[in-house]
Design a protein around this motif. Structure first.
Motif, PDB file in Angstrom:
ATOM      1  N   ALA A  94      -6.818 -37.891 -36.988  1.00  0.00           N
ATOM      2  CA  ALA A  94      -6.948 -36.862 -35.954  1.00  0.00           C
ATOM      3  C   ALA A  94      -8.073 -37.198 -34.979  1.00  0.00           C
ATOM      4  CB  ALA A  94      -7.194 -35.499 -36.591  1.00  0.00           C
ATOM      5  N   LYS A  95      -9.197 -37.610 -35.503  1.00  0.00           N
ATOM      6  CA  LYS A  95     -10.349 -37.926 -34.658  1.00  0.00           C
ATOM      7  C   LYS A  95     -10.086 -39.170 -33.805  1.00  0.00           C
ATOM      8  CE  LYS A  95     -15.328 -38.414 -34.890  1.00  0.00           C
ATOM      9  NZ  LYS A  95     -16.495 -38.309 -35.754  1.00  0.00           N
ATOM     10  N   VAL A  96      -9.515 -40.195 -34.406  1.00  0.00           N
ATOM     11  CA  VAL A  96      -9.228 -41.434 -33.684  1.00  0.00           C
ATOM     12  C   VAL A  96      -8.211 -41.185 -32.571  1.00  0.00           C
ATOM     13  CG1 VAL A  96      -8.165 -43.716 -33.926  1.00  0.00           C
ATOM     14  CG2 VAL A  96      -9.814 -42.934 -35.605  1.00  0.00           C
ATOM     15  N   LEU A  97      -7.177 -40.394 -32.864  1.00  0.00           N
ATOM     16  CA  LEU A  97      -6.148 -40.110 -31.863  1.00  0.00           C
ATOM     17  C   LEU A  97      -6.722 -39.292 -30.708  1.00  0.00           C
ATOM     18  CD1 LEU A  97      -3.197 -40.717 -31.414  1.00  0.00           C
ATOM     19  CD2 LEU A  97      -2.626 -38.636 -32.651  1.00  0.00           C
ATOM     20  N   ARG A  98      -7.556 -38.301 -31.020  1.00  0.00           N
ATOM     21  CA  ARG A  98      -8.200 -37.491 -29.977  1.00  0.00           C
ATOM     22  C   ARG A  98      -9.038 -38.368 -29.046  1.00  0.00           C
ATOM     23  NH1 ARG A  98     -10.549 -34.051 -33.627  1.00  0.00           N
ATOM     24  NH2 ARG A  98      -8.822 -32.751 -34.225  1.00  0.00           N
ATOM     25  N   ARG A  99      -9.821 -39.260 -29.639  1.00  0.00           N
ATOM     26  CA  ARG A  99     -10.678 -40.144 -28.835  1.00  0.00           C
ATOM     27  C   ARG A  99      -9.872 -41.151 -28.033  1.00  0.00           C
ATOM     28  NH1 ARG A  99     -15.862 -41.639 -32.448  1.00  0.00           N
ATOM     29  NH2 ARG A  99     -17.016 -39.739 -32.012  1.00  0.00           N
ATOM     30  N   HIS A 100      -8.859 -41.727 -28.664  1.00  0.00           N
ATOM     31  CA  HIS A 100      -8.040 -42.747 -28.005  1.00  0.00           C
ATOM     32  C   HIS A 100      -7.366 -42.180 -26.752  1.00  0.00           C
ATOM     33  CE1 HIS A 100      -5.527 -46.282 -27.611  1.00  0.00           C
ATOM     34  NE2 HIS A 100      -4.467 -45.481 -27.497  1.00  0.00           N
ATOM     35  N   LEU A 101      -6.924 -40.935 -26.845  1.00  0.00           N
ATOM     36  CA  LEU A 101      -6.225 -40.311 -25.722  1.00  0.00           C
ATOM     37  C   LEU A 101      -7.153 -39.531 -24.807  1.00  0.00           C
ATOM     38  CD1 LEU A 101      -3.117 -39.058 -27.678  1.00  0.00           C
ATOM     39  CD2 LEU A 101      -3.286 -41.073 -26.227  1.00  0.00           C
ATOM     40  N   THR A 102      -8.426 -39.485 -25.132  1.00  0.00           N
ATOM     41  CA  THR A 102      -9.441 -38.708 -24.397  1.00  0.00           C
ATOM     42  C   THR A 102      -8.945 -37.299 -24.073  1.00  0.00           C
ATOM     43  OG1 THR A 102      -8.791 -39.654 -22.260  1.00  0.00           O
ATOM     44  CG2 THR A 102     -10.576 -40.745 -23.416  1.00  0.00           C
ATOM     45  N   LEU A 103      -8.508 -36.600 -25.101  1.00  0.00           N
ATOM     46  CA  LEU A 103      -7.958 -35.259 -24.923  1.00  0.00           C
ATOM     47  C   LEU A 103      -9.020 -34.183 -24.762  1.00  0.00           C
ATOM     48  CD1 LEU A 103      -5.093 -35.275 -27.560  1.00  0.00           C
ATOM     49  CD2 LEU A 103      -4.894 -35.453 -25.091  1.00  0.00           C
ATOM     50  N   GLY A 104     -10.180 -34.390 -25.314  1.00  0.00           N
ATOM     51  CA  GLY A 104     -11.185 -33.341 -25.311  1.00  0.00           C
ATOM     52  C   GLY A 104     -11.035 -32.481 -26.555  1.00  0.00           C
ATOM     53  N   LYS A 105     -11.788 -31.396 -26.603  1.00  0.00           N
ATOM     54  CA  LYS A 105     -11.775 -30.540 -27.783  1.00  0.00           C
ATOM     55  C   LYS A 105     -11.437 -29.104 -27.404  1.00  0.00           C
ATOM     56  CE  LYS A 105     -15.362 -31.255 -30.647  1.00  0.00           C
ATOM     57  NZ  LYS A 105     -16.743 -31.534 -31.051  1.00  0.00           N
ATOM     58  N   GLY A 106     -10.965 -28.384 -28.380  1.00  0.00           N
ATOM     59  CA  GLY A 106     -10.737 -26.962 -28.204  1.00  0.00           C
ATOM     60  C   GLY A 106      -9.540 -26.618 -27.334  1.00  0.00           C
ATOM     61  N   ARG A 107      -9.534 -25.366 -26.847  1.00  0.00           N
ATOM     62  CA  ARG A 107      -8.393 -24.862 -26.079  1.00  0.00           C
ATOM     63  C   ARG A 107      -8.264 -25.482 -24.706  1.00  0.00           C
ATOM     64  NH1 ARG A 107      -9.136 -19.983 -23.951  1.00  0.00           N
ATOM     65  NH2 ARG A 107     -11.350 -19.746 -24.042  1.00  0.00           N
ATOM     66  N   LYS A 108      -9.328 -26.091 -24.198  1.00  0.00           N
ATOM     67  CA  LYS A 108      -9.285 -26.659 -22.855  1.00  0.00           C
ATOM     68  C   LYS A 108      -8.752 -28.085 -22.835  1.00  0.00           C
ATOM     69  CE  LYS A 108     -12.727 -23.571 -21.089  1.00  0.00           C
ATOM     70  NZ  LYS A 108     -13.924 -23.372 -20.318  1.00  0.00           N
ATOM     71  N   ALA A 109      -8.468 -28.648 -23.991  1.00  0.00           N
ATOM     72  CA  ALA A 109      -7.896 -29.992 -24.076  1.00  0.00           C
ATOM     73  C   ALA A 109      -6.456 -29.966 -23.566  1.00  0.00           C
ATOM     74  CB  ALA A 109      -7.932 -30.478 -25.520  1.00  0.00           C
ATOM     75  N   ALA A 110      -5.942 -31.136 -23.216  1.00  0.00           N
ATOM     76  CA  ALA A 110      -4.566 -31.234 -22.726  1.00  0.00           C
ATOM     77  C   ALA A 110      -3.547 -30.993 -23.839  1.00  0.00           C
ATOM     78  CB  ALA A 110      -4.334 -32.606 -22.105  1.00  0.00           C
ATOM     79  N   ALA A 111      -3.929 -31.325 -25.071  1.00  0.00           N
ATOM     80  CA  ALA A 111      -3.063 -31.102 -26.239  1.00  0.00           C
ATOM     81  C   ALA A 111      -3.957 -30.834 -27.436  1.00  0.00           C
ATOM     82  CB  ALA A 111      -2.180 -32.318 -26.487  1.00  0.00           C
ATOM     83  N   GLY A 112      -3.384 -30.216 -28.431  1.00  0.00           N
ATOM     84  CA  GLY A 112      -4.145 -29.903 -29.633  1.00  0.00           C
ATOM     85  C   GLY A 112      -3.762 -30.811 -30.781  1.00  0.00           C
ATOM     86  N   ILE A 113      -4.752 -31.422 -31.399  1.00  0.00           N
ATOM     87  CA  ILE A 113      -4.536 -32.204 -32.605  1.00  0.00           C
ATOM     88  C   ILE A 113      -5.338 -31.497 -33.683  1.00  0.00           C
ATOM     89  CG2 ILE A 113      -4.849 -34.421 -33.739  1.00  0.00           C
ATOM     90  CD1 ILE A 113      -4.575 -35.724 -30.991  1.00  0.00           C
ATOM     91  N   VAL A 114      -4.626 -30.888 -34.624  1.00  0.00           N
ATOM     92  CA  VAL A 114      -5.247 -30.007 -35.596  1.00  0.00           C
ATOM     93  C   VAL A 114      -5.014 -30.533 -37.005  1.00  0.00           C
ATOM     94  CG1 VAL A 114      -5.302 -27.640 -36.450  1.00  0.00           C
ATOM     95  CG2 VAL A 114      -4.742 -28.076 -34.060  1.00  0.00           C
ATOM     96  N   GLU A 115      -6.094 -30.665 -37.768  1.00  0.00           N
ATOM     97  CA  GLU A 115      -5.952 -31.023 -39.175  1.00  0.00           C
ATOM     98  C   GLU A 115      -5.631 -29.757 -39.957  1.00  0.00           C
ATOM     99  OE1 GLU A 115      -8.233 -34.835 -40.678  1.00  0.00           O
ATOM    100  OE2 GLU A 115      -9.638 -33.289 -40.029  1.00  0.00           O
ATOM    101  N   VAL A 116      -4.595 -29.841 -40.781  1.00  0.00           N
ATOM    102  CA  VAL A 116      -4.164 -28.704 -41.587  1.00  0.00           C
ATOM    103  C   VAL A 116      -4.199 -29.097 -43.060  1.00  0.00           C
ATOM    104  CG1 VAL A 116      -2.710 -27.736 -39.772  1.00  0.00           C
ATOM    105  CG2 VAL A 116      -1.723 -29.334 -41.398  1.00  0.00           C
ATOM    106  N   ASN A 117      -4.161 -28.094 -43.934  1.00  0.00           N
ATOM    107  CA  ASN A 117      -4.119 -28.383 -45.364  1.00  0.00           C
ATOM    108  C   ASN A 117      -2.832 -29.112 -45.703  1.00  0.00           C
ATOM    109  OD1 ASN A 117      -6.630 -27.335 -45.954  1.00  0.00           O
ATOM    110  ND2 ASN A 117      -5.833 -25.277 -46.209  1.00  0.00           N
TER     111      ASN A 117
END
Length: 101
Positions: free
Chosen positions: A36-59
């Motif tokens: 999740a962290k690597v994909l967020r950084r690779h795509l430079t999505l940002g964090k939280g609700r203001k990001a272009a897409a959400g990558i969320v770790e779930v149980n």
């Protein structure tokens, strides 16, 4: 009290936290980071609700593949992906309909 909150997300991707934990990360340049962290950084999505897409770790998603992490595209929940550490992140982003840089 608010009854809804807006976000800029075009898509939501669910990444299994338990799979990531079992692999001790396994992703990134040195193989020590979670998908999740690597994909967020690779795509430079940002964090939280203001990001272009959400990558969320779930149980646990209940698939538990050996040597891979289970990933679900929220828009196409019928197709689940098993992502191995050597996966091409650009190709993965395309399969998940994530905005690329």
């Amino acid at each position: 009290m608010k009854d809804h909150v807006r976000s800029n997300w075009q898509n939501a991707v669910l990444v299994c936290r338990k799979c990531s934990k079992k692999m001790d990360g396994g992703f990134g340049v040195d193989g020590s980071q979670r998908l999740a962290k690597v994909l967020r950084r690779h795509l430079t999505l940002g964090k939280g609700r203001k990001a272009a897409a959400g990558i969320v770790e779930v149980n646990c998603l209940g698939v538990c593949p050996k040597g891979a992490v289970t990933v679900v595209n929220g828009a196409r929940a019928r197709e689940w992906l098993l992502v191995r550490p050597d996966a091409d992140l650009d190709e993965l982003a395309e399969m998940l309909d994530l905005p690329s840089t």
